[in-house]
Design an enzyme around this catalytic site. Structure first.
Site, PDB file in Angstrom:
ATOM      1  N   HIS A   1      -7.256   1.414  -6.617  1.00  0.00           N
ATOM      2  CA  HIS A   1      -7.542   0.471  -5.524  1.00  0.00           C
ATOM      3  C   HIS A   1      -8.207  -0.770  -6.139  1.00  0.00           C
ATOM      4  CE1 HIS A   1      -7.961  -0.947  -1.585  1.00  0.00           C
ATOM      5  NE2 HIS A   1      -8.820  -0.088  -1.074  1.00  0.00           N
TER       6      HIS A   1
ATOM      7  N   GLN B   1     -10.249  -3.422  -4.156  1.00  0.00           N
ATOM      8  CA  GLN B   1     -11.519  -2.873  -3.694  1.00  0.00           C
ATOM      9  C   GLN B   1     -12.574  -2.944  -4.801  1.00  0.00           C
ATOM     10  OE1 GLN B   1     -12.275  -1.445  -0.501  1.00  0.00           O
ATOM     11  NE2 GLN B   1     -14.288  -1.796  -1.372  1.00  0.00           N
TER      12      GLN B   1
ATOM     13  N   ARG C   1     -14.074  -8.653   0.694  1.00  0.00           N
ATOM     14  CA  ARG C   1     -12.647  -8.390   0.453  1.00  0.00           C
ATOM     15  C   ARG C   1     -11.857  -9.673   0.693  1.00  0.00           C
ATOM     16  NH1 ARG C   1     -10.609  -3.185   0.905  1.00  0.00           N
ATOM     17  NH2 ARG C   1      -8.687  -4.140   0.150  1.00  0.00           N
TER      18      ARG C   1
ATOM     19  N   ARG D   1       0.880  -1.183   0.000  1.00  0.00           N
ATOM     20  CA  ARG D   1       0.000   0.000   0.000  1.00  0.00           C
ATOM     21  C   ARG D   1       0.910   1.222   0.000  1.00  0.00           C
ATOM     22  NH1 ARG D   1      -5.455   1.167   3.413  1.00  0.00           N
ATOM     23  NH2 ARG D   1      -6.160  -0.178   1.738  1.00  0.00           N
TER      24      ARG D   1
ATOM     25  N   ASP E   1     -17.051   7.501  -1.270  1.00  0.00           N
ATOM     26  CA  ASP E   1     -15.795   7.284  -0.541  1.00  0.00           C
ATOM     27  C   ASP E   1     -15.479   8.607   0.171  1.00  0.00           C
ATOM     28  OD1 ASP E   1     -13.306   6.379   0.342  1.00  0.00           O
ATOM     29  OD2 ASP E   1     -12.345   6.503  -1.625  1.00  0.00           O
TER      30      ASP E   1
ATOM     31  N   CYS F   1     -16.365   1.977   0.301  1.00  0.00           N
ATOM     32  CA  CYS F   1     -15.212   1.084   0.526  1.00  0.00           C
ATOM     33  C   CYS F   1     -14.836   1.007   1.994  1.00  0.00           C
ATOM     34  CB  CYS F   1     -14.021   1.545  -0.311  1.00  0.00           C
ATOM     35  SG  CYS F   1     -13.526   3.240   0.028  1.00  0.00           S
TER      36      CYS F   1
HETATM   37  N1  NVA Z   1      -9.811   6.939  -1.093  1.00  0.00           N
HETATM   38  C1  NVA Z   1      -9.483   6.384   0.200  1.00  0.00           C
HETATM   39  C2  NVA Z   1      -9.722   4.916   0.202  1.00  0.00           C
HETATM   40  C3  NVA Z   1      -9.460   4.251   1.523  1.00  0.00           C
HETATM   41  C4  NVA Z   1      -9.711   2.773   1.478  1.00  0.00           C
HETATM   42  C5  NVA Z   1      -8.039   6.708   0.554  1.00  0.00           C
HETATM   43  O1  NVA Z   1      -7.176   6.587  -0.319  1.00  0.00           O
HETATM   44  O2  NVA Z   1      -7.785   7.089   1.700  1.00  0.00           O
HETATM   45  N1   CP Z   2     -11.420  -0.202   1.993  1.00  0.00           N
HETATM   46  C1   CP Z   2     -10.163  -0.387   2.433  1.00  0.00           C
HETATM   47  O1   CP Z   2      -9.221  -0.591   1.676  1.00  0.00           O
HETATM   48  O2   CP Z   2     -10.046  -0.364   3.780  1.00  0.00           O
HETATM   49  P1   CP Z   2      -8.685  -0.220   4.585  1.00  0.00           P
HETATM   50  O3   CP Z   2      -8.108   1.129   4.248  1.00  0.00           O
HETATM   51  O4   CP Z   2      -9.095  -0.310   6.029  1.00  0.00           O
HETATM   52  O5   CP Z   2      -7.752  -1.311   4.188  1.00  0.00           O
END
Ligand code: NVA
Ligand code: CP
Length: 316
Positions: A137, A140, A300, A110, A232, A272
């Site tokens: 993502h 997701q 997931r 990540r 989101d 998400c």
């Molecule tokens: N758009 C959000 C998704 C989190 C799962 C982020 O990048 O923080």
């Molecule tokens: N939706 C998602 O990716 O959740 P986390 O950021 O908690 O992994």
């Protein structure tokens, strides 16, 4: 069922959805469905396999579901928390990759930059899975459409409306939806639209699948006849400085009951997660009858298990 001759994915890695064909997405769904239905039959599928997770950002769902997914199938997972130091800051990304491939069989990363994922993948022989980057993502969006197939069956011709920031989650929903023949409408305030390149790519995929992709700032246009409504966070991880400014700009884009009324009757609501009740979604919608956010969070696990077994060549 899938039309593919072999149960594999097209590349050693899963870095973005652009690289997956519609058939590959259906293959992931088929495998996820079987893994979900028969957990006890697959407890040795990844026996002896090891997963490394290196995360520059927080996570609940991605971290837990990959860890539990490996454990469920007889493998193990090790988590390296890089929240305070970007991958490549202590030693080069190349050296991180070259070390990890000696110890583990697969990496989930990540990152902020999509490029960091690409560099990691280019420097090791093992699969690298995108566990979210600033740009996309994929795990997701695959899960989101898998969850919707559980509700609707084939998604071709269905309409999904994404309301909010044109961010990583939005990008992956556009690409996957376009490949599945979904009519994707994206509704953002002006200046917060998804990337022009993603829109161009998604439109090209939609032209081949019979789907469509529309971007507008008008919720009434975007939501009309939508079978699923998605939102989101307004400020993604890394945009914490903009939270206040964005709260003002996105104010009229909260998915509340009034907005859900603009969609098809019985439209589902997805997010998400993590969600902020009172910001991008009202508590009434988040906790109401249309919401399938926890079904989606559960999935997931199943979808990522499918990705793992396919990338590791453990499915036949
Ligand atoms: N758009 C959000 C998704 C989190 C799962 C982020 O990048 O923080
Ligand atoms: N939706 C998602 O990716 O959740 P986390 O950021 O908690 O992994």
């Amino acid at each position: 069922m899938t039309a593919l001759a072999t149960a594999t994915l097209p590349s050693k890695d899963l870095l973005s959805l652009e690289e997956l064909s519609t058939e590959h997405i259906h293959l992931i769904f088929d495998v996820a469905r079987q893994l979900k239905a028969g957990r006890d039959a697959y407890t040795n599928l990844l026996a002896g396999k090891r997963l490394a997770m290196i995360f520059e950002k927080d996570s609940l769902r991605t971290r837990f579901t990959f860890d539990i997914g490996m454990t469920d199938m007889g493998g193990t997972a090790v988590f390296l928390d890089h929240r305070d130091a970007r991958i490549g800051s202590r030693e080069s990304v190349k050296d991180v990759a070259r070390n990890l491939e000696r110890w583990v069989d697969v990496i989930v990363a990540r990152t902020y930059k999509q490029k960091a994922l690409e560099e990691l993948a280019a420097n090791c022989a093992i699969p690298v899975i995108n566990g979210l980057s600033d740009d996309s993502h994929p795990c997701q969006a695959l899960t989101d459409y898998f969850t919707l197939t559980e509700k609707f069956g084939d998604l071709a011709g269905k309409k999904l409306c994404y309301v909010g920031d044109g961010n990583n989650t939005c990008h992956s929903l556009m690409i996957a939806g376009a490949k599945l023949g979904v009519h994707v409408s994206v509704c953002t305030p002006e200046g917060y639209e998804p990337s022009a390149q993603v829109l161009e790519d998604a439109r090209r995929f939609a032209a081949a699948s019979g789907g469509s992709v529309v971007v507008t700032s008008d919720p009434a246009v975007a939501l009309a006849d939508a079978d699923a409504v998605y939102t989101d966070v307004w400020a993604s991880m890394g945009q914490e400085d903009e939270i206040e400014e964005r709260a003002g700009i996105f104010h009229d884009y909260q998915v509340d009951e009034e907005m859900m009324e603009l969609a098809a009757p019985d439209a589902y609501f997805l997010h998400c997660l993590p969600a902020h009740r009172g910001a991008e979604v009202s508590a009434a919608v988040m906790d109401g009858p249309a919401s399938i956010v926890y079904d989606n969070a559960e999935n997931r696990l199943h979808v990522q298990k499918a990705i793992l077994v396919l990338l590791l060549g453990a499915w036949s």
